[in-house]
Scaffold this motif. Structure first.
Motif, PDB file in Angstrom:
ATOM      1  N   ILE A   9       3.101  11.107  -4.578  1.00 37.64           N
ATOM      2  CA  ILE A   9       3.530  12.463  -4.941  1.00 37.64           C
ATOM      3  C   ILE A   9       5.040  12.516  -5.136  1.00 37.64           C
ATOM      4  O   ILE A   9       5.535  13.094  -6.114  1.00 37.64           O
ATOM      5  CB  ILE A   9       3.092  13.472  -3.863  1.00 37.64           C
ATOM      6  N   THR A  10       5.792  11.929  -4.217  1.00 30.54           N
ATOM      7  CA  THR A  10       7.256  11.963  -4.293  1.00 30.54           C
ATOM      8  C   THR A  10       7.748  11.327  -5.582  1.00 30.54           C
ATOM      9  O   THR A  10       8.635  11.871  -6.261  1.00 30.54           O
ATOM     10  CB  THR A  10       7.875  11.230  -3.086  1.00 30.54           C
ATOM     11  N   ASN A  11       7.169  10.175  -5.933  1.00 29.08           N
ATOM     12  CA  ASN A  11       7.598   9.526  -7.170  1.00 29.08           C
ATOM     13  C   ASN A  11       7.275  10.393  -8.382  1.00 29.08           C
ATOM     14  O   ASN A  11       8.089  10.499  -9.307  1.00 29.08           O
ATOM     15  CB  ASN A  11       6.926   8.162  -7.324  1.00 29.08           C
ATOM     16  N   TYR A  12       6.082  11.017  -8.370  1.00 29.12           N
ATOM     17  CA  TYR A  12       5.729  11.879  -9.506  1.00 29.12           C
ATOM     18  C   TYR A  12       6.690  13.058  -9.608  1.00 29.12           C
ATOM     19  O   TYR A  12       7.218  13.358 -10.688  1.00 29.12           O
ATOM     20  CB  TYR A  12       4.292  12.396  -9.394  1.00 29.12           C
ATOM     21  N   GLU A  13       6.932  13.736  -8.504  1.00 34.66           N
ATOM     22  CA  GLU A  13       7.790  14.917  -8.525  1.00 34.66           C
ATOM     23  C   GLU A  13       9.220  14.556  -8.934  1.00 34.66           C
ATOM     24  O   GLU A  13       9.873  15.301  -9.671  1.00 34.66           O
ATOM     25  CB  GLU A  13       7.791  15.592  -7.155  1.00 34.66           C
ATOM     26  N   ASN A  14       9.700  13.410  -8.458  1.00 34.15           N
ATOM     27  CA  ASN A  14      11.069  12.996  -8.794  1.00 34.15           C
ATOM     28  C   ASN A  14      11.226  12.654 -10.267  1.00 34.15           C
ATOM     29  O   ASN A  14      12.336  12.743 -10.817  1.00 34.15           O
ATOM     30  CB  ASN A  14      11.480  11.776  -7.955  1.00 34.15           C
ATOM     31  N   ASN A  15      10.129  12.262 -10.911  1.00 35.27           N
ATOM     32  CA  ASN A  15      10.195  11.814 -12.303  1.00 35.27           C
ATOM     33  C   ASN A  15       9.296  12.623 -13.231  1.00 35.27           C
ATOM     34  O   ASN A  15       8.998  12.177 -14.347  1.00 35.27           O
ATOM     35  CB  ASN A  15       9.805  10.334 -12.380  1.00 35.27           C
ATOM     36  N   GLU A  16       8.884  13.810 -12.789  1.00 34.38           N
ATOM     37  CA  GLU A  16       7.918  14.598 -13.559  1.00 34.38           C
ATOM     38  C   GLU A  16       8.402  14.887 -14.968  1.00 34.38           C
ATOM     39  O   GLU A  16       7.646  14.721 -15.944  1.00 34.38           O
ATOM     40  CB  GLU A  16       7.591  15.899 -12.838  1.00 34.38           C
ATOM     41  N   LYS A  17       9.643  15.312 -15.115  1.00 36.10           N
ATOM     42  CA  LYS A  17      10.144  15.661 -16.449  1.00 36.10           C
ATOM     43  C   LYS A  17      10.064  14.466 -17.386  1.00 36.10           C
ATOM     44  O   LYS A  17       9.579  14.579 -18.521  1.00 36.10           O
ATOM     45  CB  LYS A  17      11.584  16.159 -16.355  1.00 36.10           C
ATOM     46  N   ALA A  18      10.514  13.304 -16.920  1.00 39.00           N
ATOM     47  CA  ALA A  18      10.498  12.100 -17.763  1.00 39.00           C
ATOM     48  C   ALA A  18       9.075  11.638 -18.031  1.00 39.00           C
ATOM     49  O   ALA A  18       8.771  11.139 -19.129  1.00 39.00           O
ATOM     50  CB  ALA A  18      11.303  10.988 -17.094  1.00 39.00           C
ATOM     51  N   ILE A  58       0.854  -1.184   0.000  1.00 41.48           N
ATOM     52  CA  ILE A  58       0.000   0.000   0.000  1.00 41.48           C
ATOM     53  C   ILE A  58       0.890   1.234   0.000  1.00 41.48           C
ATOM     54  O   ILE A  58       1.683   1.439   0.920  1.00 41.48           O
ATOM     55  CB  ILE A  58      -0.931   0.014   1.228  1.00 41.48           C
ATOM     56  N   TYR A  59       0.773   2.046  -1.058  1.00 45.21           N
ATOM     57  CA  TYR A  59       1.572   3.260  -1.173  1.00 45.21           C
ATOM     58  C   TYR A  59       0.775   4.447  -0.626  1.00 45.21           C
ATOM     59  O   TYR A  59      -0.398   4.608  -0.934  1.00 45.21           O
ATOM     60  CB  TYR A  59       1.968   3.507  -2.631  1.00 45.21           C
ATOM     61  N   SER A  60       1.433   5.267   0.152  1.00 45.17           N
ATOM     62  CA  SER A  60       0.785   6.445   0.722  1.00 45.17           C
ATOM     63  C   SER A  60       0.688   7.549  -0.329  1.00 45.17           C
ATOM     64  O   SER A  60       1.369   7.517  -1.362  1.00 45.17           O
ATOM     65  CB  SER A  60       1.592   6.957   1.918  1.00 45.17           C
ATOM     66  N   LYS A  61      -0.142   8.537  -0.053  1.00 45.58           N
ATOM     67  CA  LYS A  61      -0.255   9.680  -0.954  1.00 45.58           C
ATOM     68  C   LYS A  61       1.087  10.377  -1.083  1.00 45.58           C
ATOM     69  O   LYS A  61       1.460  10.827  -2.177  1.00 45.58           O
ATOM     70  CB  LYS A  61      -1.314  10.655  -0.429  1.00 45.58           C
ATOM     71  N   GLU A  62       1.825  10.453   0.006  1.00 44.48           N
ATOM     72  CA  GLU A  62       3.133  11.098  -0.016  1.00 44.48           C
ATOM     73  C   GLU A  62       4.092  10.359  -0.942  1.00 44.48           C
ATOM     74  O   GLU A  62       4.868  10.985  -1.682  1.00 44.48           O
ATOM     75  CB  GLU A  62       3.719  11.171   1.393  1.00 44.48           C
ATOM     76  N   GLU A  63       4.051   9.034  -0.935  1.00 46.29           N
ATOM     77  CA  GLU A  63       4.924   8.247  -1.818  1.00 46.29           C
ATOM     78  C   GLU A  63       4.543   8.451  -3.280  1.00 46.29           C
ATOM     79  O   GLU A  63       5.414   8.532  -4.160  1.00 46.29           O
ATOM     80  CB  GLU A  63       4.834   6.764  -1.455  1.00 46.29           C
ATOM     81  N   ILE A  75      -3.141  17.271 -13.308  1.00 48.41           N
ATOM     82  CA  ILE A  75      -2.596  15.985 -12.883  1.00 48.41           C
ATOM     83  C   ILE A  75      -3.518  15.322 -11.862  1.00 48.41           C
ATOM     84  O   ILE A  75      -3.866  15.911 -10.839  1.00 48.41           O
ATOM     85  CB  ILE A  75      -1.190  16.130 -12.262  1.00 48.41           C
ATOM     86  N   VAL A  76      -3.891  14.080 -12.149  1.00 48.82           N
ATOM     87  CA  VAL A  76      -4.728  13.288 -11.247  1.00 48.82           C
ATOM     88  C   VAL A  76      -4.052  11.944 -11.023  1.00 48.82           C
ATOM     89  O   VAL A  76      -3.520  11.341 -11.967  1.00 48.82           O
ATOM     90  CB  VAL A  76      -6.137  13.069 -11.851  1.00 48.82           C
ATOM     91  N   PHE A  77      -4.062  11.465  -9.800  1.00 49.92           N
ATOM     92  CA  PHE A  77      -3.599  10.110  -9.504  1.00 49.92           C
ATOM     93  C   PHE A  77      -4.810   9.184  -9.557  1.00 49.92           C
ATOM     94  O   PHE A  77      -5.902   9.554  -9.132  1.00 49.92           O
ATOM     95  CB  PHE A  77      -2.946  10.024  -8.126  1.00 49.92           C
ATOM     96  N   SER A  78      -4.608   7.966 -10.050  1.00 50.35           N
ATOM     97  CA  SER A  78      -5.717   7.013 -10.096  1.00 50.35           C
ATOM     98  C   SER A  78      -5.220   5.625  -9.717  1.00 50.35           C
ATOM     99  O   SER A  78      -4.011   5.359  -9.698  1.00 50.35           O
ATOM    100  CB  SER A  78      -6.370   6.986 -11.480  1.00 50.35           C
ATOM    101  N   TYR A  79      -6.193   4.749  -9.440  1.00 52.81           N
ATOM    102  CA  TYR A  79      -5.868   3.389  -9.033  1.00 52.81           C
ATOM    103  C   TYR A  79      -6.818   2.419  -9.721  1.00 52.81           C
ATOM    104  O   TYR A  79      -8.034   2.635  -9.749  1.00 52.81           O
ATOM    105  CB  TYR A  79      -6.008   3.237  -7.519  1.00 52.81           C
TER     106      TYR A  79
END
Length: 200
Positions: A44-53, A37-42, A182-186
């Motif tokens: 977001i962090t993954n998106y921000e770290n890889n946003e450009k790519a 189970i990934y938290s909202k913070e995780e 930007i929207v996160f989905s599952y």
């Protein structure tokens, strides 16, 4: 005799259900128990770290996406294809577990007007974004990571979402509005809750 017929029917139904179960999960069996189970913070962090790519992946995908066609590709480690879906003329075809250098892949690429180099380049973009899949147009949906049979995804819209759309895409279940466009989905897959596990 009646009991025998009922017994045969029961056996057939049991095998049919079991066969359906195998068909649903055979391609994901080895990963069914890799559940986190990934938290909202995780997320977001993954998106921000890889946003450009991630945004570059979206841009390239749109540049090669044929008109009036839906394409959904999920890559395996090493560049082979876990899932390749094509919808054309309202007909959706799904192919699973195919090698990137297979005759099936060559046939699919010919159907959508791509060459092998474009598929390899798309895979490289997705890998650089630390993601595994891409589909759609508006939004383009980029799959980040699987957890069991579910998948955490990023929905990238053309335009910033209006207030009403922000509410629609922030339903405390399938969608989690992040910012602007930007929207996160599952997606839960064949089994399990339809909602983000953190909402359960």
């Amino acid at each position: 005799m009646k009991d025998l017929i009922q017994g045969i029917k029961g056996t057939i139904i049991t095998f049919a259900i079991f066969g359906l179960f195998i068909l649903i999960v055979y391609y994901r069996w080895d990963k069914m128990f890799e559940y986190k189970i990934y938290s909202k913070e995780e997320i977001i962090t993954n998106y921000e770290n890889n946003e450009k790519a991630i945004l570059e992946s979206r841009k390239y995908f749109l540049s090669i996406l044929p008109e009036n066609m839906f394409i959904d590709i999920e890559f395996e480690n090493g560049g082979d294809i876990d899932r390749f879906r094509i919808r054309k003329n309202d007909v959706l075809n799904t192919y699973r577990n195919i090698g990137i250098n297979s005759n099936t892949t060559d046939s699919l690429l010919k159907e959508i007007g791509w060459d092998k180099s474009e598929l390899i380049k798309l895979n490289r973009f997705i890998e650089d974004a630390k993601c595994i899949s891409i589909q759609g147009k508006d939004p383009v949906t980029i799959g980040w990571i699987r957890s069991g049979m579910g998948m955490y995804k990023y929905e990238l819209f053309e335009e910033n979402l209006t207030d009403s759309l922000q509410n629609e895409y922030n339903d405390s279940c399938v969608y989690m509005f992040y910012k602007e466009n930007i929207v996160f989905s599952y997606g839960s897959g064949a089994f399990g809750s339809m909602c983000f596990p953190i909402y359960n």
